[in-house]
Design an enzyme around this catalytic site. Structure first.
Site, PDB file in Angstrom:
ATOM      1  CG  ASP A  55      11.035   2.621   2.425  1.00 50.09           C
ATOM      2  OD1 ASP A  55      11.503   3.756   2.647  1.00 50.09           O
ATOM      3  OD2 ASP A  55       9.911   2.437   1.952  1.00 50.09           O
ATOM      4  CG  HIS A  56      15.929   6.559   2.275  1.00 50.16           C
ATOM      5  ND1 HIS A  56      15.352   6.437   1.036  1.00 50.16           N
ATOM      6  CD2 HIS A  56      15.832   7.882   2.590  1.00 50.16           C
ATOM      7  CE1 HIS A  56      14.934   7.630   0.638  1.00 50.16           C
ATOM      8  NE2 HIS A  56      15.216   8.526   1.547  1.00 50.16           N
TER       9      HIS A  56
ATOM     10  CG  HIS B 127      10.064   6.420   0.188  1.00 44.56           C
ATOM     11  ND1 HIS B 127      10.873   5.389   0.591  1.00 44.56           N
ATOM     12  CD2 HIS B 127      10.740   7.027  -0.833  1.00 44.56           C
ATOM     13  CE1 HIS B 127      11.991   5.391  -0.129  1.00 44.56           C
ATOM     14  NE2 HIS B 127      11.923   6.366  -1.003  1.00 44.56           N
TER      15      HIS B 127
END
Ligand code: BG6
Length: 480
Positions: free
Chosen positions: A177-178, A240
């Site tokens: 999950d950047h 996110h």
């Protein structure tokens, strides 16, 4: 400086993500000395490239990222290419041979990272082959990095998990999950844990409510086909946004080990209150979709490439979320995210209880974009005879000189994976409970005969219904 030894095999080496994110991130790790003499990168994709061509592609990606410099040729010499149809068992044999010879050449001690940057449908196809064709060795470590989405809902996530765990244990799976690689996001727990004042700032008894905003200026660009299956609920909220919510509200364990922290995240996601029925949902959740911009420079979502002309996919959502059975139960969390809004704004605001009716509420802002930083907004007098109330902003922005030193999101996450540190990757149970929450919304939406979509012009503030969601509670979005 510790030098790491490993072979990283990238499935999807010709893809956009590898080009934009992975090669520049690897180059940063190389420039900082973490990768030096004992590493090799194997790129695989269907295209019939050779090593030379692949190296040119990587070089190109670095020059686009404005990174290339004099030691680039040595860096590139560590890149190898193997054309590969991931469904063909035979080809894994060639991959294995290449991997073994590179392991010998670079003395990588059997450490392997497999990065799959391809459609999720292919995750299990590849992992099963990796196991069956003997690519997973027990000399060093075997780690798997995969991109989102992890499933489409809880059921498909569970199926995927069952398939992946036939080859990799949960603690070998690194789900990207950047947002969890963003430096300011990585500050949240240290700030919470290491400051005496945080006990006060994070005490729900002092907090009126929380706002989380993930607004984007861009539309769906060329990803219409994917977005039709996802919408903002699956694209941004399930992962996110809920991860940010979790980092802000999770309990801090007495034992601060990574495992204990991960468990607290799981606990928090499990406690998101589901909406009881459609009536309640309509009061607490707004879904919207963009139409043509007022100046006609941007088309409506329904006119985007690969999007159905009667699509009901949501490109905007605003939600009021409650956490159950907890000291947070009376602290509402408002969350919003949308495509084609008039600004890129990604932040969390913790808004404290007011001291007096005519004094603005204090708040703490953790800003991810456009300017990563933290701001505590207090009130003061303007020091004139008028003695008016004025904002006092205590701000911290990441200093420019540090941006070279602080790793970018993918660099950070690759580095964590090289260290075997799972704390910035979502555990399967986090994914599962986040899906349960999103699935419960979709299940209620299914009951609606006519989807209640709030339309908004592209490049606007979003639908009025999104503002009304919070205004009916006598609050308003803080748009600064
Ligand atoms: C991705 C979504 O995960 O995050 C994209 O798939 C979105 O649709 C992107 O644009 C936003 O990331 P960031 O880092 O620009 O906020």
């Amino acid at each position: 400086m510790k030098e790491y030894r490993l072979i990283m095999t990238i499935f999807g080496a010709s893809g956009d993500l590898a080009h934009r994110k992975l090669y520049p991130a690897l180059y940063q790790l190389y420039n900082k000395g973490f990768l030096a003499d004992h590493f090799a990168i194997i790129g695989t994709a269907r295209r019939a490239w050779d090593d030379e061509f692949f190296r040119q592609v990587v070089k190109e990606s670095l020059s686009q990222a404005k990174q290339a410099n004099e030691n680039i040729e040595d860096f590139l010499s560590h890149f190898y290419y193997q054309a590969n149809d991931v469904k063909e068992s035979r080809q894994y044999n060639q991959l294995k041979k290449l991997s073994l010879s590179l392991s010998e050449k670079y003395q990588t001690q059997g450490n392997q990272i497999f990065y799959i940057s391809l459609s999720p449908k292919l995750f299990p196809v590849i992992t099963i082959q990796l196991k069956n064709q003997g690519l997973l060795t027990d000399q060093g470590y075997n780690r798997l990095i995969i991109e989102k989405p992890f499933g489409y809902d809880e059921k498909t996530a569970e199926e995927l998990q069952t398939q992946l765990t036939q080859s990799f244990d949960e603690n070998q799976i690194y789900r990207i999950d950047h947002y969890l690689g963003k430096s300011i996001v990585n500050q949240i727990l240290p700030i919470r844990m290491n400051n005496f004042l945080s006990q006060f700032l994070w005490d729900p008894a002092n907090i009126d409510h929380i706002q989380i905003t993930l607004d984007e200026e861009i539309g769906v660009e060329d990803r219409g086909a994917y977005y039709e299956t996802s919408g903002v609920s699956r694209d941004m909220i399930q992962n996110h946004a809920l991860q940010l919510l979790t980092l802000i509200t999770m309990d801090l364990p007495a034992n601060r080990s990574n495992e204990a922290l991960r468990q607290k995240k799981i606990d928090r996601l499990k406690q998101l209150k589901h909406y009881a029925d459609l009536e309640v949902l309509k009061k607490h959740v707004v879904r919207g979709q963009y139409i043509q911009s007022e100046d006609q420079s941007h088309v409506a979502y329904r006119q985007e490439k690969d999007v159905a002309s009667d699509s009901t996919t949501e490109t905007y959502m605003a939600l009021k979320i409650a956490i159950e059975q907890d000291k947070w139960a009376n602290t509402p969390i408002y969350l919003r995210s949308g495509k084609h809004l008039n600004n890129k704004q990604t932040d969390i605001k913790i808004i404290y209880k007011k001291q007096a009716e005519n004094v603005p509420a204090n708040y703490l802002q953790i800003e991810l974009a456009p300017h990563a930083g933290i701001r505590l907004c207090l009130s003061q007098s303007d020091s004139t005879h008028r003695n008016e109330i004025k904002e006092l902003n205590l701000c911290y922005h990441l200093p420019r000189e540090l941006t070279k030193v602080i790793p970018g999101d993918y660099e950070k996450l690759l580095f964590d994976c090289m260290n075997g540190d799972l704390s910035n990757f979502a555990h399967y149970l986090e994914v599962k409970y986040a899906w349960q929450f999103i699935d419960s919304i979709h299940a209620l939406w299914q009951e609606e005969k006519d989807p209640d979509l709030a339309f908004y012009p592209a490049q606007s503030n979003g639908p009025e219904a999104g503002d009304y969601l919070i205004e009916k509670d006598n609050r308003s979005w803080f748009n600064e």
